[in-house]
Scaffold this motif. Structure first.
Motif, PDB file in Angstrom:
ATOM      1  N   THR B  64      41.551  35.235  35.071  1.00  0.00           N
ATOM      2  CA  THR B  64      41.343  34.695  36.293  1.00  0.00           C
ATOM      3  C   THR B  64      42.730  34.599  37.045  1.00  0.00           C
ATOM      4  OG1 THR B  64      41.441  32.239  35.087  1.00  0.00           O
ATOM      5  CG2 THR B  64      39.508  33.212  35.542  1.00  0.00           C
ATOM      6  N   ILE B  67      43.114  37.769  38.620  1.00  0.00           N
ATOM      7  CA  ILE B  67      42.358  37.941  40.117  1.00  0.00           C
ATOM      8  C   ILE B  67      42.881  37.201  41.089  1.00  0.00           C
ATOM      9  CG2 ILE B  67      39.863  37.621  40.766  1.00  0.00           C
ATOM     10  CD1 ILE B  67      39.128  38.476  37.687  1.00  0.00           C
ATOM     11  N   LYS B  71      43.881  38.659  44.785  1.00  0.00           N
ATOM     12  CA  LYS B  71      42.921  38.208  46.225  1.00  0.00           C
ATOM     13  C   LYS B  71      44.170  38.007  47.063  1.00  0.00           C
ATOM     14  CE  LYS B  71      38.552  37.563  44.432  1.00  0.00           C
ATOM     15  NZ  LYS B  71      37.559  36.315  43.762  1.00  0.00           N
ATOM     16  N   VAL B 101      34.500  39.728  23.746  1.00  0.00           N
ATOM     17  CA  VAL B 101      35.800  38.801  23.796  1.00  0.00           C
ATOM     18  C   VAL B 101      35.953  37.982  22.463  1.00  0.00           C
ATOM     19  CG1 VAL B 101      36.725  36.963  25.135  1.00  0.00           C
ATOM     20  CG2 VAL B 101      35.460  38.886  26.149  1.00  0.00           C
ATOM     21  N   ILE B 132      40.416  34.286  30.111  1.00  0.00           N
ATOM     22  CA  ILE B 132      40.134  35.779  29.673  1.00  0.00           C
ATOM     23  C   ILE B 132      38.742  36.099  30.344  1.00  0.00           C
ATOM     24  CG2 ILE B 132      39.932  37.238  28.108  1.00  0.00           C
ATOM     25  CD1 ILE B 132      42.497  36.226  27.736  1.00  0.00           C
ATOM     26  N   THR B 133      38.900  37.299  30.917  1.00  0.00           N
ATOM     27  CA  THR B 133      37.512  37.578  31.455  1.00  0.00           C
ATOM     28  C   THR B 133      36.940  38.581  30.466  1.00  0.00           C
ATOM     29  OG1 THR B 133      39.023  39.538  32.609  1.00  0.00           O
ATOM     30  CG2 THR B 133      38.066  37.760  34.209  1.00  0.00           C
ATOM     31  N   ASP B 134      35.610  38.915  30.956  1.00  0.00           N
ATOM     32  CA  ASP B 134      34.917  39.621  29.727  1.00  0.00           C
ATOM     33  C   ASP B 134      35.601  41.253  29.623  1.00  0.00           C
ATOM     34  OD1 ASP B 134      34.025  40.724  32.425  1.00  0.00           O
ATOM     35  OD2 ASP B 134      32.046  40.658  31.877  1.00  0.00           O
ATOM     36  N   TYR B 137      39.584  44.854  34.267  1.00  0.00           N
ATOM     37  CA  TYR B 137      39.138  45.548  35.397  1.00  0.00           C
ATOM     38  C   TYR B 137      40.183  45.917  35.977  1.00  0.00           C
ATOM     39  CZ  TYR B 137      34.836  42.597  34.952  1.00  0.00           C
ATOM     40  OH  TYR B 137      33.716  41.903  34.581  1.00  0.00           O
ATOM     41  N   HIS B 140      40.685  48.042  41.904  1.00  0.00           N
ATOM     42  CA  HIS B 140      39.609  48.574  43.148  1.00  0.00           C
ATOM     43  C   HIS B 140      38.342  47.920  42.742  1.00  0.00           C
ATOM     44  CE1 HIS B 140      39.300  51.813  40.186  1.00  0.00           C
ATOM     45  NE2 HIS B 140      38.005  51.802  40.546  1.00  0.00           N
ATOM     46  N   GLU B 141      38.158  47.467  41.633  1.00  0.00           N
ATOM     47  CA  GLU B 141      36.436  46.789  41.426  1.00  0.00           C
ATOM     48  C   GLU B 141      36.579  45.284  41.977  1.00  0.00           C
ATOM     49  OE1 GLU B 141      34.671  47.211  37.702  1.00  0.00           O
ATOM     50  OE2 GLU B 141      34.980  49.475  37.731  1.00  0.00           O
ATOM     51  N   ILE B 142      37.764  44.910  42.213  1.00  0.00           N
ATOM     52  CA  ILE B 142      37.893  43.593  42.869  1.00  0.00           C
ATOM     53  C   ILE B 142      38.017  43.527  44.261  1.00  0.00           C
ATOM     54  CG2 ILE B 142      38.940  41.121  42.227  1.00  0.00           C
ATOM     55  CD1 ILE B 142      37.920  42.170  39.668  1.00  0.00           C
ATOM     56  N   VAL B 143      39.122  44.014  44.704  1.00  0.00           N
ATOM     57  CA  VAL B 143      39.307  44.083  46.070  1.00  0.00           C
ATOM     58  C   VAL B 143      39.531  45.647  46.605  1.00  0.00           C
ATOM     59  CG1 VAL B 143      40.574  41.976  46.039  1.00  0.00           C
ATOM     60  CG2 VAL B 143      41.991  44.328  45.828  1.00  0.00           C
ATOM     61  N   LYS B 144      39.568  45.672  47.835  1.00  0.00           N
ATOM     62  CA  LYS B 144      39.926  47.068  48.439  1.00  0.00           C
ATOM     63  C   LYS B 144      41.164  47.571  48.284  1.00  0.00           C
ATOM     64  CE  LYS B 144      38.935  49.682  52.667  1.00  0.00           C
ATOM     65  NZ  LYS B 144      40.096  50.805  52.485  1.00  0.00           N
TER      66      LYS B 144
END
Lengths: 597, 182
Positions: B64, B67, B71, B101, B132-134, B137, B140-144
């Motif tokens: 997290t 991410i 952002k 996970v 921890i995320t699953d 990533y 580009h899957e989170i932001v442009k």
């Protein structure tokens, strides 16, 4: 088990290039290919277990775990979906008490999906222990599953036999021919042996030049000039082979099935003439496993032809030795590609080869080989009988003769039609009595999705080329979901995985179509999909990867408004879901799944 | 005109891409004349103090905090660049994608051969820690993301050429050797 497997290996020829036959027999006997069998086969054939495993895992109809005593393979191709497959699947699950992909705990029934089984004019259809069941409904499924629970044989559950040779004692199938229009070449008059006798009294070179004169082009879809292929092969030296491609796997095609049922002798006669022309002594028919129900019948025809001295030693007293054997496939679309078909015939994974060398230079067992479609061999018989000129007077300038069309989908008269090349799509739709048409999928998933504004285009190699598949899509269908998504799922499954772009982009494109269907698509996705399709076309070794983006690219170009109505006009949108992404790890470590932002 | 401002960060990466940036050697003096650095390990500015022109990020997102930082970068940078394999495709950390996970955590904290003593079977779960995320990533899957600089790491020359082209507005000419990886 050991004894049984050893005897299978012995009867199948005890050679690595018969691995397909061995695995097919083992699968039939044990309802799977167990680990133990793999090591026994490997040591008997003198190859590694990895060699056996890579062939075993490549094909759809080989399994590691036993399938049910009644193994149901329901066709999930687009046309089957259009004709009500979802209901049939639901009923199978209800009656059997399991989901697709599962086997009942007692091992009685297993349910699986499979790609198009060549019954598009009588869907939904399924294979149960290689017996074909067509036009399934909820009611019929209830009866079938009840029969399984009573222990009936699959054969006894076939309610009635189809027309023509479908009712032959060695076939006994409910499949219908649905021959709606017979033309003068493949489905017209045919007198077995007449042309062979004529050909054997001709110089092989003259046979080839007659075929060249006819301008016959390959009927499988690629349209390569047949005479030229034969000429190239005849100019090579040494042993040569003739292969008949009866791996009719393009969804929506079923005309070869009809020829195999009603014109088997003509096919074999064509192969024999080809053998004479190029100087081969052996012919092989590569028969897709989905048509296994025809195997006994086809072998009996071969026996009959041997008895009549149309095959074997010194054929018709003309001093020509030639024989034909049938090689079964085991469920792999890519094996319709000629070099993959050769690999498979040699007992390997059906992975396409690099070309050149072309099969005419180095094919089966690295010997010069011609591979032609079932319909091409039938056409060759008529050409030798009636002359190349007679043939070339039919059709169009660049596409001579007739073509068998397998027409299915939203029309009142689905079935097989033998028509001259050059018919327009509009004429075709009138012929099959189709109204309110949204699109026609020409040449199957790897072909073109044609919109009404282009219905005056011609069915011809120079305009809309086709191996025979014609799927009529009515206005009531959700084109993207019912057709495009289904086709992309198909290609994702059927890519052999050898070329990186084909392996991954088919999956990516399928996901993107899914995204659009689910309403998560954005405008830039459309151009991205087209561009990625182009990359896949340019970087794939065989026709599969070179054409598998077509469902996406041809519909985006011909039905762009439909796509635009479904996508958001934004630059970027993330599908990332923070809540979902943290659940698993929070559970694992025991903390509340809360993110403080 | 004031100098363009650059920010950089390493998320689920190995800092190798930053090392590669240092590999431009003495050109770093020229770089300092061309640009100003804001939030970056290079000058150790921990939080954004102003809007930036270019954000360079190495590493994908595996938790997290990654991410959140990503952002923040998107908010503060006009142009965002994915630098290196991990940022672009997840890289080595993404080897865990496809493994549940829980299995990864069990291996790391309970069952792995290097775990040592963990009799109470404690898993790190302090609220202060990122979650921890699953999966790992790509950015580009989170932001442009505006641009991608491939490589593991992208070579110093590639980073240099790309940055100079971007801040001077000259067309980027990449010799084949700089993006050839085998």
């Amino acid at each position: 088990m050991e004894e049984k497997i050893k005897s299978i290996i012995k009867t199948s020829g005890n050679s690595p290039d018969r691995l397909m036959d061995i695995l097919l027999s083992v699968q039939k006997e044990f309802r799977c290919v167990p680990e133990e069998a793999v090591s026994l086969i490997a040591s008997a054939l003198g190859i590694s277990e990895a060699d056996v495993n890579q062939t075993k895992t490549f094909y759809h109809f080989f399994s590691s775990k036993p399938v049910g005593k009644y193994a149901v393979y329901l066709n999930n191709a687009a046309v089957s979906g259009m004709m009500g497959m979802a209901e049939v699947a639901d009923e199978f699950e209800k009656q059997a008490g399991i989901k697709f992909g599962e086997t009942t705990p007692d091992g009685l029934i297993s349910l699986d999906y499979t790609a198009c089984i060549g019954m598009s004019d009588q869907e939904p259809a399924a294979l149960i222990n290689s017996v074909v069941f067509t036009e399934l409904t909820r009611e019929k499924v209830k009866e079938i599953v009840a029969g399984m629970k009573e222990g009936k044989t699959v054969e006894s559950m076939v309610p009635e036999y189809g027309d023509g040779n479908n009712a032959h004692p060695l076939v006994k199938s409910m499949v219908k021919n649905n021959i709606r229009k017979a033309g003068p070449v493949c489905l017209g008059d045919y007198d077995a042996g007449k042309t062979l006798s004529k050909a054997l009294s001709m110089n092989p070179k003259d046979v080839i030049s007659e075929v060249q004169k006819s301008n016959l082009r390959g009927r499988g879809g690629a349209g390569f000039p047949t005479g030229l292929k034969w000429l190239f092969c005849s100019q090579e030296s040494g042993e040569r082979y003739v292969i008949c491609n009866a791996d009719e796997g393009e969804p929506g095609t079923f005309k070869d099935r009809v020829l195999l049922t009603e014109r088997a002798k003509m096919i074999f006669e064509g192969m024999t003439i080809a053998g004479w022309a190029i100087g081969a002594k052996e012919g092989i028919v590569y028969l897709r496993y989905e048509y296994d129900y025809l195997l006994k019948f086809l072998n009996s025809i071969l026996d009959e032809m041997r008895e009549k001295n149309m095959l074997g030693k010194n054929i018709m007293g003309k001093g020509f030795d030639y024989d034909i054997r049938i090689q079964s496939g085991a469920g792999a679309y890519v094996c319709g590609e000629e070099s993959a078909l050769i690999e498979s015939t040699e007992g390997k994974r059906g992975e396409p080869r690099n070309r050149p060398p072309f099969p005419t230079q180095s094919g089966y067992n690295e010997k010069p080989t011609i591979i032609n479609n079932v319909e091409t061999f039938c056409s060759a018989v008529k050409i030798v009988e009636k002359g190349g000129e007679w043939f070339s007077n039919m059709g169009t300038e660049e596409s001579s003769g007739t073509k068998l069309l397998s027409i299915s989908g939203d029309c009142k008269q689905p079935g097989v039609y033998e028509v001259e090349w050059g018919m327009t799509i509009k004429e075709m739709l009138d012929m099959v009595d189709a109204t309110d048409v949204q699109a026609v999928q020409v040449a199957g998933p790897s072909g073109v999705c044609v919109p009404p504004s282009q219905f005056s285009r011609k069915i011809a190699i120079e305009d809309l080329a086709t191996g025979g598949s014609m799927i009529v899509v009515g206005k009531q269908r959700d084109l993207i979901k019912d057709i495009v998504l289904n086709f992309m799922e198909f290609f994702e499954d059927e890519s052999c995985g050898s070329c990186i772009t084909c392996r991954s982009f088919n999956m990516i494109l399928r996901r993107m179509v899914e995204k659009i269907v689910e309403g998560r698509g954005i405008k830039p996705d459309l151009d991205n999909m087209v561009q990625w399709g182009e990359i896949m076309r340019n970087t794939s070794r065989c026709g599969l990867g070179q054409t598998s983006a077509n469902p996406v690219s041809t519909t985006i170009s011909n039905f762009r408004e439909l796509y635009e109505s479904k996508v958001k006009d934004v630059d970027f949108q993330s599908d990332f879901d923070m809540k979902k992404a943290i659940i698993e790890s929070c559970e694992a470590v025991g903390r509340p799944p809360v993110v403080h932002e | 005109m004031s100098k363009p401002i650059i920010a950089t960060a390493s998320l689920a990466g190995c800092f190798g891409c930053h090392m590669s940036l240092l590999d431009i050697d003495d050109r770093i003096l020229k770089l300092i004349e061309l640009v100003e650095f804001n939030k970056s390990p290079i000058d150790d500015i921990k939080t954004f103090t102003k809007q930036c022109d270019i954000g360079l990020i190495e590493g994908g997102c595996c938790n997290t905090e990654n991410i959140e930082v990503l952002k923040e970068f998107r908010k503060h940078c006009k142009i965002l660049i994915s630098v290196g394999e991990c940022a672009i495709m997840g890289g080595l950390p993404a080897m865990r994608n496809g493994i549940p996970v829980k299995e990864c955590l069990d291996e790391a904290y309970l069952d792995g051969p290097t775990v040592g003593e963990n009799k109470e079977k404690i898993m790190p779960n302090d609220e202060e820690l990122p979650i921890i995320t699953d999966k790992v990533y790509p950015l580009h899957e989170i932001v442009k993301v505006d641009y991608y600089l491939p490589g593991c790491p992208p070579s110093a020359d590639l980073l240099w050429e790309a940055l100079v082209a971007l801040v001077t507005g000259k067309e980027l000419e990449i010799p084949y050797e700089l993006i050839k990886f085998d």
